[in-house]
Write a protein that holds these residues in place. Structure first.
Motif, mmCIF file in Angstrom:
data_model
loop_
_atom_site.group_PDB
_atom_site.id
_atom_site.type_symbol
_atom_site.label_atom_id
_atom_site.label_comp_id
_atom_site.label_asym_id
_atom_site.label_seq_id
_atom_site.Cartn_x
_atom_site.Cartn_y
_atom_site.Cartn_z
ATOM 1 N N TYR A 11 -11.922 -4.585 17.949
ATOM 2 C CA TYR A 11 -12.837 -4.861 17.361
ATOM 3 C C TYR A 11 -13.934 -4.446 16.964
ATOM 4 C CZ TYR A 11 -11.606 -9.402 20.918
ATOM 5 O OH TYR A 11 -11.118 -9.788 21.229
ATOM 6 N N SER A 68 -10.863 -14.831 20.546
ATOM 7 C CA SER A 68 -9.218 -15.223 20.686
ATOM 8 C C SER A 68 -9.630 -16.439 20.743
ATOM 9 C CB SER A 68 -9.679 -15.292 22.024
ATOM 10 O OG SER A 68 -9.072 -15.256 23.350
ATOM 11 N N GLY A 69 -7.922 -16.803 18.921
ATOM 12 C CA GLY A 69 -7.881 -18.054 19.125
ATOM 13 C C GLY A 69 -9.038 -18.579 18.044
ATOM 14 N N SER A 96 -14.971 -17.580 19.879
ATOM 15 C CA SER A 96 -15.808 -16.392 19.269
ATOM 16 C C SER A 96 -17.064 -16.526 20.005
ATOM 17 C CB SER A 96 -16.078 -16.539 17.853
ATOM 18 O OG SER A 96 -17.188 -17.383 17.437
ATOM 19 N N MET A 131 -12.969 -11.172 27.404
ATOM 20 C CA MET A 131 -12.914 -11.446 25.679
ATOM 21 C C MET A 131 -12.149 -10.086 25.773
ATOM 22 S SD MET A 131 -15.153 -14.501 23.770
ATOM 23 C CE MET A 131 -13.127 -14.178 22.792
ATOM 24 N N LYS A 172 -8.984 -8.602 27.784
ATOM 25 C CA LYS A 172 -7.900 -9.870 27.212
ATOM 26 C C LYS A 172 -6.766 -9.495 27.585
ATOM 27 C CE LYS A 172 -7.242 -11.319 23.265
ATOM 28 N NZ LYS A 172 -7.485 -11.526 22.184
ATOM 29 N N LEU A 205 -7.781 -21.165 28.405
ATOM 30 C CA LEU A 205 -8.141 -20.036 27.768
ATOM 31 C C LEU A 205 -7.719 -18.979 29.558
ATOM 32 C CD1 LEU A 205 -10.214 -20.173 24.961
ATOM 33 C CD2 LEU A 205 -8.066 -19.199 24.337
ATOM 34 N N LEU A 242 -7.933 -13.590 30.745
ATOM 35 C CA LEU A 242 -8.018 -14.291 29.617
ATOM 36 C C LEU A 242 -6.952 -14.496 28.632
ATOM 37 C CD1 LEU A 242 -11.233 -15.511 27.595
ATOM 38 C CD2 LEU A 242 -9.756 -14.735 26.066
ATOM 39 N N ARG A 243 -6.029 -15.353 27.822
ATOM 40 C CA ARG A 243 -5.637 -15.139 27.079
ATOM 41 C C ARG A 243 -5.616 -16.155 25.573
ATOM 42 N NH1 ARG A 243 -3.202 -17.638 32.028
ATOM 43 N NH2 ARG A 243 -2.240 -19.597 30.973
ATOM 44 N N ASP A 244 -4.899 -15.794 24.870
ATOM 45 C CA ASP A 244 -4.522 -17.008 23.962
ATOM 46 C C ASP A 244 -3.974 -17.364 23.911
ATOM 47 O OD1 ASP A 244 -6.686 -15.258 22.177
ATOM 48 O OD2 ASP A 244 -4.788 -14.436 21.503
#
Length: 251
Positions: free
Chosen positions: A122, A129-130, A133, A162, A165, A209, A220-222
């Motif tokens: 970042y 993420s998707g 934000s 996040m 992730k 998520l 956490l995942r997209d």
């Protein structure tokens, strides 16, 4: 987030340590370069701050050993105020940033956050993420551009997930991230926090998520990755409650 401070006299930087803790960064301390390398092999640090003079070597040698042993943790080297040559050498040896003894503690916190953020991919202070934000400075969360009202603890959990992730975070890791080992409640409180966080995100349009990996923690995942990866590695525990070195025990 978790940082390792490597200083011959940790009490000499107690102001910076407390500033990091106030910024919800868990801090461990060691006095020697060899201990620092050993700690970095066993615990999941987001950044390491290395002082100019350690109990067994100088800071530049410690930076060299970190990189020679394949440790890619972001490193901030501390040098003496007028030592330009040391700053240049630290960067050449693999440090990601340099500070001096005179650097204000608020700037130290900002620099650590910056190197951690860049190491996670970042460039800006906003994590994405998707359709979700999170601004790690203001802690404001948006889904599809709409503000989501989270509590302080909920936003801290989301920030940790996040930033890491795809990596499973144990309940113990999350608990320490929230409380820094001080007056920690029962572990089951994490399930309560995550449940409420999920509900708020789902109501805002960001469902599914945060996944539960039974017996291991949360990840956490997209949206594009709806199945938790079979080979997702668990994050190292944020240190056992006993034996973990901190600013006061290491002095």
């Amino acid at each position: 987030m978790r940082a390792l401070i490597v200083e011959k006299d940790p009490l000499s930087v107690i102001g910076a340590i407390r500033a990091l803790q106030h910024a919800t960064i868990t801090v461990d301390t060691v006095k020697s370069g060899e201990d620092a390398v050993d700690m970095a092999r066993h615990y999941d640090y987001d950044a390491v701050v290395i002082g100019p003079s350690l109990s067994d070597m100088d800071g530049l040698e410690a930076v060299r050993r970190f990189r020679a042993r394949g440790l890619n943790i972001p490193i901030i080297a501390t040098t003496r105020n007028d030592d330009l040559a040391a700053r240049v050498q630290a960067l050449d040896l693999g440090a990601d940033d340099c500070i001096t003894r005179a650097t204000d503690k608020t700037e130290i916190v900002a620099r650590i956050r910056a190197v951690i953020r860049r190491s996670k991919g970042y460039a800006r202070s906003t994590l994405v993420s998707g359709n979700l934000s999170l601004d790690i400075q203001s802690k404001e969360v948006h889904v599809n551009g709409s503000y989501v009202n989270l509590t302080g603890k909920e936003s801290l959990i989301l920030e940790l997930l996040m930033l890491r992730k795809g990596v499973i975070q144990s309940k113990g890791a999350i608990l320490t991230h929230l409380y820094n080992g001080i007056d920690e409640p029962e572990m089951k409180i994490i399930d309560v926090f995550v449940c409420k966080l999920r509900r708020k995100l789902a109501e805002a349009g960001a469902a599914s998520l945060i996944a539960t990996v039974w017996g291991r923690g949360y990840v956490l995942r997209d949206h594009a990755d709806q199945q938790a990866p079979d080979d997702a590695k668990p994050a190292a525990q944020y240190g056992a409650r006993t034996g973990r070195q901190n600013a006061f025990a290491a002095a």
